[in-house]
Enzyme design. Sequence first.
Site, PDB file in Angstrom:
ATOM      1  N   ASP A  66      -1.940   6.900   6.031  1.00 32.39           N
ATOM      2  CA  ASP A  66      -1.932   5.501   6.441  1.00 32.39           C
ATOM      3  C   ASP A  66      -2.860   5.317   7.639  1.00 32.39           C
ATOM      4  O   ASP A  66      -3.080   6.248   8.416  1.00 32.39           O
ATOM      5  CB  ASP A  66      -0.502   5.097   6.817  1.00 32.39           C
ATOM      6  CG  ASP A  66      -0.311   3.597   6.812  1.00 32.39           C
ATOM      7  OD1 ASP A  66      -1.218   2.877   6.362  1.00 32.39           O
ATOM      8  OD2 ASP A  66       0.757   3.138   7.259  1.00 32.39           O
TER       9      ASP A  66
ATOM     10  N   ARG B 174       6.763  -8.495   2.308  1.00 32.78           N
ATOM     11  CA  ARG B 174       7.626  -8.026   3.400  1.00 32.78           C
ATOM     12  C   ARG B 174       8.259  -9.206   4.136  1.00 32.78           C
ATOM     13  O   ARG B 174       9.447  -9.195   4.458  1.00 32.78           O
ATOM     14  CB  ARG B 174       6.828  -7.168   4.379  1.00 32.78           C
ATOM     15  CG  ARG B 174       7.630  -6.790   5.637  1.00 32.78           C
ATOM     16  CD  ARG B 174       6.861  -5.858   6.538  1.00 32.78           C
ATOM     17  NE  ARG B 174       6.656  -4.584   5.883  1.00 32.78           N
ATOM     18  CZ  ARG B 174       5.620  -3.791   6.111  1.00 32.78           C
ATOM     19  NH1 ARG B 174       4.681  -4.160   6.958  1.00 32.78           N
ATOM     20  NH2 ARG B 174       5.514  -2.630   5.486  1.00 32.78           N
TER      21      ARG B 174
ATOM     22  N   LYS C  36       0.811  -1.211   0.000  1.00 30.27           N
ATOM     23  CA  LYS C  36       0.000   0.000   0.000  1.00 30.27           C
ATOM     24  C   LYS C  36       0.854   1.274   0.000  1.00 30.27           C
ATOM     25  O   LYS C  36       0.596   2.194  -0.771  1.00 30.27           O
ATOM     26  CB  LYS C  36      -0.954  -0.009   1.208  1.00 30.27           C
ATOM     27  CG  LYS C  36      -1.935  -1.172   1.183  1.00 30.27           C
ATOM     28  CD  LYS C  36      -2.984  -1.072   2.263  1.00 30.27           C
ATOM     29  CE  LYS C  36      -2.419  -1.268   3.651  1.00 30.27           C
ATOM     30  NZ  LYS C  36      -1.893  -2.637   3.858  1.00 30.27           N
ATOM     31  N   THR C  37       1.855   1.327   0.854  1.00 32.31           N
ATOM     32  CA  THR C  37       2.729   2.498   0.873  1.00 32.31           C
ATOM     33  C   THR C  37       3.491   2.611  -0.442  1.00 32.31           C
ATOM     34  O   THR C  37       3.658   3.705  -0.992  1.00 32.31           O
ATOM     35  CB  THR C  37       3.724   2.418   2.049  1.00 32.31           C
ATOM     36  OG1 THR C  37       3.003   2.385   3.274  1.00 32.31           O
ATOM     37  CG2 THR C  37       4.652   3.615   2.060  1.00 32.31           C
TER      38      THR C  37
ATOM     39  N   THR D 224      -5.993  -1.311   6.955  1.00 36.78           N
ATOM     40  CA  THR D 224      -6.039  -2.763   7.095  1.00 36.78           C
ATOM     41  C   THR D 224      -7.440  -3.216   7.499  1.00 36.78           C
ATOM     42  O   THR D 224      -7.699  -4.422   7.556  1.00 36.78           O
ATOM     43  CB  THR D 224      -5.025  -3.231   8.154  1.00 36.78           C
ATOM     44  OG1 THR D 224      -5.271  -2.537   9.382  1.00 36.78           O
ATOM     45  CG2 THR D 224      -3.603  -2.942   7.700  1.00 36.78           C
TER      46      THR D 224
END
Length: 364
Positions: free
Chosen positions: A129, A237, A84-85, A178
């Site tokens: 965020d 990640r 997302k970032t 989220t």
Amino acid sequence: MNWDDTTDTDAPEVHGGPAGDRLVGSVADREDQAVEAALRPKDLGEFIGQEKVREQLDLVLRAARARGATADHVLLSGAPGLGKTTLSMIIAAEMGAPIRITSGPAIQHAGDLAAILSSLQEGEVLFLDEIHRMSRPAEEMLYMAMEDFRVDVIVGKGPGATAIPLELPPFTLVGATTRAGLLPPPLRDRFGFTAHMEFYEPAELQRVIHRSANLLDVEIDTAGAAEIAGRSRGTPRIANRLLRRVRDYAQVKADGVITRDIASAALAVYEVDARGLDRLDRAVLEALLKLFGGGPVGLSTLAVAVGEERETVEEVAEPFLVREGLLARTPRGRVATPAAWTHLGLTPPRTATPGNGQQDLFGT
């Protein structure tokens, strides 16, 4: 490779113990953030995975550039670590605009949001965020800012308070969450484009790992990448974090080349098994199977059995176990599935019934 959610604090804060520094945790620590900054793709062409989202977003951005207008507001939802970032930064790069990054918990008052909005440049991208964690007054101010590019700043207090309208330059808001279900409908409806980030397939994670290995100057073969990808929980990640730990093992214990055997041996040292379960995950399953006969058992009882807080078991361990089909949540409590018995190499009791775990516990 996709790197994301550098400010994500939505997962429960756990200090120490098996949940505090999990190798398979999806929340970025400082080391992850530093590595992610170096490995992030710079445009949609480099971004791996999320094919539908990339295709749709590419159309949105191309159309906006053709019109000479700012892009529609974008809402990205999905688990931490999926990109997302990264996508927010790519949106800014594709539009040739600067990006401002903040988070919902940092905006506790409407004045905090007004200060940020009033300093934006025309066409700038504002990445927010954890947007679902904004305060309600700030959220209501954001409605008008997104729709009319205007905010009302309140000056004074009580009967003498005055609302001063403040015009804003056109900007693009990229919200990340989220928990999309926690967003109020009026806010969700103001986004012109919404996308849900899915977990990655092993083949996609292999591409992620090969790209990262190349950037990190690590030699890895196809089988080694596949071994790491299979234990990465569908999350880029985690794949990159495992890659770094396997790289360390290969440099110390071998010749620096990552093969399937090296990857398997390295991840065994770090207690990450073939399905991506770590010590905490297996402790939950073993307690459920060995102490309670597969359940059902209450969450609090299960947490006591593994020596963890109730929230840690529920929010850190359970989501992946449920997604993998190893554990089920029922009205009567947690129940192990046949796959859980198979994964741990245990045989279900012949007389196992849905209530067997609790009956054995109380000796009835």
